[in-house]
Design a protein around this motif. Sequence first.
Motif, PDB file in Angstrom:
ATOM      1  N   THR A  65       6.655  16.048   8.411  1.00 19.29           N
ATOM      2  CA  THR A  65       5.215  14.792   8.953  1.00 19.29           C
ATOM      3  C   THR A  65       5.769  13.437   8.121  1.00 19.29           C
ATOM      4  O   THR A  65       5.605  12.459   9.094  1.00 19.29           O
ATOM      5  N   ALA A  69       6.471   9.982  10.197  1.00 16.18           N
ATOM      6  CA  ALA A  69       5.403   8.980  10.235  1.00 16.18           C
ATOM      7  C   ALA A  69       7.039   7.867   9.652  1.00 16.18           C
ATOM      8  O   ALA A  69       6.206   6.254  10.581  1.00 16.18           O
ATOM      9  N   ASP A 122      -0.488  13.669  12.237  1.00 14.06           N
ATOM     10  CA  ASP A 122      -2.102  13.497  12.146  1.00 14.06           C
ATOM     11  C   ASP A 122      -2.850  14.517  12.120  1.00 14.06           C
ATOM     12  O   ASP A 122      -2.807  15.467  11.906  1.00 14.06           O
ATOM     13  N   THR A 186       1.740   2.726   8.570  1.00 10.14           N
ATOM     14  CA  THR A 186       1.976   4.005   8.960  1.00 10.14           C
ATOM     15  C   THR A 186       3.434   3.844   7.831  1.00 10.14           C
ATOM     16  O   THR A 186       2.799   5.062   7.019  1.00 10.14           O
ATOM     17  N   THR A 190       2.374   6.425   3.991  1.00  9.83           N
ATOM     18  CA  THR A 190       3.119   7.597   4.195  1.00  9.83           C
ATOM     19  C   THR A 190       3.963   7.190   2.417  1.00  9.83           C
ATOM     20  O   THR A 190       3.828   8.121   2.104  1.00  9.83           O
TER      21      THR A 190
END
Length: 246
Positions: A65, A69, A122, A186, A190
């Motif tokens: 993830t 991201a 998400d 974003t 992250t």
Amino acid sequence: MIATIGLAIGIVFLAELGDKSQLMALTFALRYRWWVVLGGIAVATASVHVISVAIGHFLGAALPTAAIAVVAALTFLAVGVWTLRELVTGGSGEDEPPASRLVTTAPFFVVLSAFLLAELGDRTMFATAALATDNNWAAVWLGSTIGMVAADALAIAVGILVGKHLPERAIGFGSGLLFLFIGALTGLTTAAPALGVPAAIGLALLVPAAAGSVLWLLTSRSRGRTVLVSEAGPAGIEEARSEDRQ
């Protein structure tokens, strides 16, 4: 099955209210036709959710993830810079900005790829996977897809209403700055999840604010130069062309 579909619709719809997906949908609706945006969102959502319900929480454990991201953040930043650059360097009229390559070439795939990157990993994906462990997977997939598309459709409607009252050039600048904000947010969430959402939003807003300031300065200089050249007549135009060639 009907109850599971309704449950999935309600959970995902409420989870998406105020989420970055709605902001993305609104931003795309300022640039593309609403049915193109809605179609891209629907296909991306259906694809992500069918993965989540099929593999469930095991996919969530194995999915990179953070890497996804980062790629998504860089993509949004690149789209924002590209949009603003073409508006500044190629504009010939006050209300008619140049057509960006992102607008004229396969906008459906632009929306589709952006939402795929944004939704992989998400919270909605994990919520869908959790629902699918104890409920009918097909009902969860259908309900979660409907719920997310419905939430993003609200944002698209807002984008359409806003777009009707703004000149085309203002829409271009606004969408470019929004892409920068989404990319910065974003990336921050992250890279530094300990910041928290309010702090991340505040820091992310600095990116479009700085870009807007630079654009304002460049636009002011360009307009001032245009006025001076037009007042100088043919000699001034020839001098400006010589400076551009240098």
